[in-house]
Scaffold this motif. Sequence first.
Motif, PDB file in Angstrom:
ATOM      1  N   ILE A 205       0.860  -1.190   0.000  1.00  0.00           N
ATOM      2  CA  ILE A 205       0.000   0.000   0.000  1.00  0.00           C
ATOM      3  C   ILE A 205       0.891   1.233   0.000  1.00  0.00           C
ATOM      4  O   ILE A 205       1.575   1.525   0.983  1.00  0.00           O
ATOM      5  CB  ILE A 205      -0.961  -0.012   1.197  1.00  0.00           C
ATOM      6  CG1 ILE A 205      -1.844  -1.269   1.131  1.00  0.00           C
ATOM      7  CG2 ILE A 205      -1.818   1.251   1.213  1.00  0.00           C
ATOM      8  CD1 ILE A 205      -2.794  -1.435   2.293  1.00  0.00           C
ATOM      9  N   ALA A 206       0.900   1.947  -1.120  1.00  0.00           N
ATOM     10  CA  ALA A 206       1.777   3.108  -1.303  1.00  0.00           C
ATOM     11  C   ALA A 206       0.954   4.377  -1.475  1.00  0.00           C
ATOM     12  O   ALA A 206       1.059   5.074  -2.482  1.00  0.00           O
ATOM     13  CB  ALA A 206       2.690   2.887  -2.509  1.00  0.00           C
ATOM     14  N   VAL A 207       0.099   4.655  -0.485  1.00  0.00           N
ATOM     15  CA  VAL A 207      -0.716   5.868  -0.523  1.00  0.00           C
ATOM     16  C   VAL A 207      -0.012   6.959   0.272  1.00  0.00           C
ATOM     17  O   VAL A 207       0.905   6.685   1.050  1.00  0.00           O
ATOM     18  CB  VAL A 207      -2.137   5.622   0.032  1.00  0.00           C
ATOM     19  CG1 VAL A 207      -2.892   4.643  -0.854  1.00  0.00           C
ATOM     20  CG2 VAL A 207      -2.089   5.116   1.469  1.00  0.00           C
ATOM     21  N   ASN A 208      -0.435   8.199   0.080  1.00  0.00           N
ATOM     22  CA  ASN A 208       0.187   9.318   0.778  1.00  0.00           C
ATOM     23  C   ASN A 208      -0.075   9.245   2.281  1.00  0.00           C
ATOM     24  O   ASN A 208      -1.086   8.700   2.725  1.00  0.00           O
ATOM     25  CB  ASN A 208      -0.339  10.646   0.216  1.00  0.00           C
ATOM     26  CG  ASN A 208       0.124  10.875  -1.203  1.00  0.00           C
ATOM     27  OD1 ASN A 208       1.263  10.568  -1.563  1.00  0.00           O
ATOM     28  ND2 ASN A 208      -0.754  11.401  -2.036  1.00  0.00           N
ATOM     29  N   ALA A 209       0.841   9.823   3.048  1.00  0.00           N
ATOM     30  CA  ALA A 209       0.747   9.780   4.512  1.00  0.00           C
ATOM     31  C   ALA A 209      -0.166  10.880   5.034  1.00  0.00           C
ATOM     32  O   ALA A 209       0.186  11.633   5.945  1.00  0.00           O
ATOM     33  CB  ALA A 209       2.138   9.892   5.120  1.00  0.00           C
ATOM     34  N   THR A 210      -1.365  10.969   4.460  1.00  0.00           N
ATOM     35  CA  THR A 210      -2.373  11.921   4.922  1.00  0.00           C
ATOM     36  C   THR A 210      -3.429  11.164   5.720  1.00  0.00           C
ATOM     37  O   THR A 210      -3.449   9.931   5.710  1.00  0.00           O
ATOM     38  CB  THR A 210      -3.052  12.609   3.722  1.00  0.00           C
ATOM     39  OG1 THR A 210      -3.674  11.584   2.914  1.00  0.00           O
ATOM     40  CG2 THR A 210      -2.048  13.378   2.877  1.00  0.00           C
ATOM     41  N   VAL A 211      -4.298  11.887   6.389  1.00  0.00           N
ATOM     42  CA  VAL A 211      -5.375  11.242   7.143  1.00  0.00           C
ATOM     43  C   VAL A 211      -6.230  10.411   6.196  1.00  0.00           C
ATOM     44  O   VAL A 211      -6.565   9.256   6.477  1.00  0.00           O
ATOM     45  CB  VAL A 211      -6.240  12.296   7.878  1.00  0.00           C
ATOM     46  CG1 VAL A 211      -7.466  11.644   8.505  1.00  0.00           C
ATOM     47  CG2 VAL A 211      -5.417  13.015   8.937  1.00  0.00           C
ATOM     48  N   GLU A 212      -6.571  10.989   5.031  1.00  0.00           N
ATOM     49  CA  GLU A 212      -7.388  10.275   4.045  1.00  0.00           C
ATOM     50  C   GLU A 212      -6.651   9.051   3.498  1.00  0.00           C
ATOM     51  O   GLU A 212      -7.245   7.991   3.305  1.00  0.00           O
ATOM     52  CB  GLU A 212      -7.768  11.203   2.889  1.00  0.00           C
ATOM     53  CG  GLU A 212      -8.689  12.341   3.260  1.00  0.00           C
ATOM     54  CD  GLU A 212      -7.982  13.545   3.833  1.00  0.00           C
ATOM     55  OE1 GLU A 212      -8.659  14.509   4.207  1.00  0.00           O
ATOM     56  OE2 GLU A 212      -6.727  13.525   3.925  1.00  0.00           O
ATOM     57  N   GLY A 213      -5.347   9.212   3.270  1.00  0.00           N
ATOM     58  CA  GLY A 213      -4.545   8.104   2.765  1.00  0.00           C
ATOM     59  C   GLY A 213      -4.503   6.945   3.749  1.00  0.00           C
ATOM     60  O   GLY A 213      -4.667   5.777   3.374  1.00  0.00           O
ATOM     61  N   GLN A 214      -4.300   7.268   5.026  1.00  0.00           N
ATOM     62  CA  GLN A 214      -4.245   6.218   6.047  1.00  0.00           C
ATOM     63  C   GLN A 214      -5.608   5.568   6.259  1.00  0.00           C
ATOM     64  O   GLN A 214      -5.707   4.357   6.475  1.00  0.00           O
ATOM     65  CB  GLN A 214      -3.700   6.797   7.360  1.00  0.00           C
ATOM     66  CG  GLN A 214      -2.272   7.318   7.254  1.00  0.00           C
ATOM     67  CD  GLN A 214      -1.330   6.362   6.551  1.00  0.00           C
ATOM     68  OE1 GLN A 214      -1.161   5.215   6.954  1.00  0.00           O
ATOM     69  NE2 GLN A 214      -0.715   6.818   5.457  1.00  0.00           N
TER      70      GLN A 214
END
Length: 201
Positions: free
Chosen positions: A144-153
């Motif tokens: 899982i390579a999503v951004n480290a934002t609240v939405e990403g997590q």
Amino acid sequence: MAKSIAGPEIERLIQLLAKLPGLGPRSARRAALHLVKRREQLLRPLGAAMAEAAEEVKVCSHCGNIDTRDPCTICTDAGRDRSTVIVVEDVSDLWALERAKALNASYHVLGGVLSPLEGIGPEDLTIRRLVERVAEGGISEIIIAVNATVEGQTTAHYIIDQLDGFDLKITRLAHGVPVGGELDYLDEGTLSAAMRSRTKI
């Protein structure tokens, strides 16, 4: 309302350019003026390239990448490790990982992240297609390579829940100190993530 100082064709060009990420009205005016001044070298070739892209570019029905063929070049590459799938938010993230030559794996583009405030739910992303790909077999690891934002997590946790019960390894990108980074210049969140993700040397 300010009176237009250019013809409607130029105004339309400016308005369209202003919709591009990173270009506001002022930058769009400068870009439009530059294109018009260099119409033979830039404007006509750009128009032709955009018309061709509008006709030829497709979204890969397998992974969500953008290419001129479906399935895309990555999905049809026999040298790819199809047992490992990197899950990214958008095509730009896929391209960034490819430029870095980080891993010779396959991809899955979500098309965004979960965001209740913006009305983006699971049905607006390609999470169901990801689960179907895993169910088809042959995949042993999901990165899982999503951004480290609240939405990403939030999106990452939702994906993990949806993949519960499958026999596969689920990992995510490490978060922390960037290569060449100095501790004094990093924010507290990055330092905390780096400390939690520390590894044995």
